[in-house]
Motif scaffolding. Structure first.
Motif, short mmCIF file in Angstrom:
data_model
loop_
_atom_site.label_atom_id
_atom_site.label_comp_id
_atom_site.label_asym_id
_atom_site.label_seq_id
_atom_site.Cartn_x
_atom_site.Cartn_y
_atom_site.Cartn_z
N GLU A 6 29.60 36.91 82.37
CA GLU A 6 28.39 36.27 81.86
C GLU A 6 27.74 37.21 80.85
O GLU A 6 26.96 38.09 81.20
CB GLU A 6 27.44 35.98 83.03
CG GLU A 6 28.07 35.07 84.09
CD GLU A 6 27.28 35.06 85.38
OE1 GLU A 6 26.26 35.79 85.47
OE2 GLU A 6 27.68 34.33 86.31
N ARG A 19 25.44 38.33 77.56
CA ARG A 19 24.17 37.95 76.95
C ARG A 19 23.84 38.93 75.84
O ARG A 19 24.40 40.03 75.76
CB ARG A 19 23.05 37.91 77.99
CG ARG A 19 22.72 39.23 78.63
CD ARG A 19 21.46 39.11 79.49
NE ARG A 19 21.09 40.40 80.08
CZ ARG A 19 21.47 40.80 81.28
NH1 ARG A 19 22.25 40.02 82.02
NH2 ARG A 19 21.09 41.99 81.73
N THR A 20 22.93 38.52 74.97
CA THR A 20 22.56 39.36 73.83
C THR A 20 21.77 40.57 74.30
O THR A 20 20.84 40.44 75.11
CB THR A 20 21.72 38.56 72.82
OG1 THR A 20 22.46 37.40 72.42
CG2 THR A 20 21.40 39.41 71.60
N CYS A 41 26.13 43.52 76.84
CA CYS A 41 25.22 43.30 77.96
C CYS A 41 25.64 42.07 78.75
O CYS A 41 26.31 41.17 78.24
CB CYS A 41 23.79 43.14 77.44
SG CYS A 41 23.15 44.61 76.60
N GLY A 42 25.22 42.03 79.98
CA GLY A 42 25.55 40.91 80.85
C GLY A 42 26.10 41.40 82.17
O GLY A 42 25.92 42.56 82.56
#
Length: 388
Positions: free
Chosen positions: A64, A66-67, A79-80
């Motif tokens: 998963e 993410r920015t 990131c994530g």
């Protein structure tokens, strides 16, 4: 045909000189090394102080991403978080790893996680990839290549490799952890490895007994010289976090550990030098039984000088390659070359290389001289058959 069969029988059975060397010289030395191993053998392997991290193995089933709120200096996965199905059936979530040396992860990867306890509960971090299956493939390829080319010799070489790992893992490491002198343990362990492996791999001929004696003499010289050099230059053996951790948590004498590493590392090249020299001299005398011991020594020494010249470069490159990251770090600090060379990190590798080289150089005249005496006496007694 009768002469041919006679030559083969003479080459296959041990000569009187090989039996004398084995019984009168190598035998007692081997028994001393074995007795020393028994006396130094630890009753149990001491546990290293400190809490060991709990490892969890699993497979990444989802990523998963993410920015990132701000750019990462060492971005690997971004990131994530990753969802990991542990081998015990649990579904765990861990942040995507980043930083120098962090593993790149994707769905389907088998990973290793570390569990950490916090006031809010257990937290899991992905620290590595599982690579057991790949290592088994590499090991199988290694075994197949060795056996396919070496055949019976390849099998005996594998058996010798097994002996080496057994002595290192069951005796050398536990004895050092138990507080025994690392350099004494290294010399005793190396002697047992060398005697066992050389006879197991190459047989019990006079040339191999000569190689064993030459290796033992050079190994003892290497141990003495390394102790003198390390003491004179005030080397501590602590050059990175790993050696510092071993010295702190394992209560190991790091200076002694440095000496042990020099002795064991030298052994790997020493047996190559001594076996080559002993067998070369034996073959020279077999080809020309009229050679005197002096002539055989001179001819063998010419081969030895060429061998040492190439092996020394191998030793230097091996040590330089293993310490290349540290070398880059020290040089990039923009220090003077005098400061770089005298830094403990580099000085330690210089001592390692120099002492190993002196041991290799000493092995040539010792082994060649003894091999010339034994081979010419065998030829005089008619026990060294002409190769047919």
């Amino acid at each position: 045909m009768g002469g041919s069969h006679g030559d083969r029988r003479a080459r296959s059975r041990p000569s009187r000189w090989s039996r004398r060397l084995a019984l009168l010289a190598v035998g007692p030395l081997g028994l001393v090394a074995l007795l020393a191993m028994v006396l130094l053998w630890p009753a149990s392997t001491p546990a290293v102080e400190g809490e060991r991290p709990v490892e969890v193995f699993g497979t990444v089933v989802a990523v998963e991403a993410r920015t990132c709120p701000e750019p990462l200096p060492d971005d690997v996965n971004g990131c994530g978080a990753a969802r990991v199905e542990a081998d015990d059936g649990r579904s765990l979530t861990a942040p995507l790893p980043n930083g120098v040396g962090a593993p790149e992860v994707d769905v389907g990867d088998d990973v290793v996680m570390i569990r950490s306890s916090t006031p809010d509960g257990d937290v899991y971090s992905i620290v590595d990839q599982q690579r057991a299956a790949g290592l088994w493939v590499v090991a199988a390829a290694f075994v197949l290549a060795l056996v396919a080319f070496g055949r019976w010799k390849g099998l005996t070489a594998l058996a010798g490799l097994g002996v080496t790992f057994a002595v290192l893992l069951l005796f050398v490491v536990p004895a050092i952890l138990a507080g025994e002198s690392p350099v004494v343990v290294a010399i005793v362990g190396s002697a047992v490895i060398m005697v066992t492996v050389l006879y197991l791999t190459h047989g019990t001929g006079a040339a191999i007994s000569v190689a064993v004696l030459g290796t033992l003499a050079s190994l003892a010289l290497t141990g003495v010289l390394s102790a003198l050099a390390v003491t004179a230059l005030h080397l501590t053996g602590v050059t990175d976090d790993l050696s510092a951790s071993v010295g702190t948590s394992g209560q190991v004498n790091t200076q002694g550990l440095l000496l042990a590493g020099i002795v064991i590392g030298t052994l790997g090249v020493l047996d190559d030098i001594t076996v080559t020299q002993a067998v070369t001299v034996e073959e020279l005398v077999r080809a020309n039984p009229r050679l005197s011991a002096r002539e055989a020594y001179r001819a063998g020494s010419r081969v030895g000088r060429s061998h040492v010249a190439s092996v020394v470069n191998t030793v230097i490159l091996a040590y330089a390659g293993s310490s290349l990251p540290l070398l880059i770090l020290v040089v990039s600090a923009d220090s003077s070359w005098g400061g770089v060379l005298t830094d403990q990190v580099i000085a330690q590798e210089i001592v390692r290389s120099a002492v190993a080289t002196i041991g290799l150089v000493a092995a040539v005249p010792v082994t060649t001289g003894l091999a010339a005496l034994v081979a010419t006496r065998e030829a005089a007694d008619g026990e060294l058959a002409v190769a047919g």
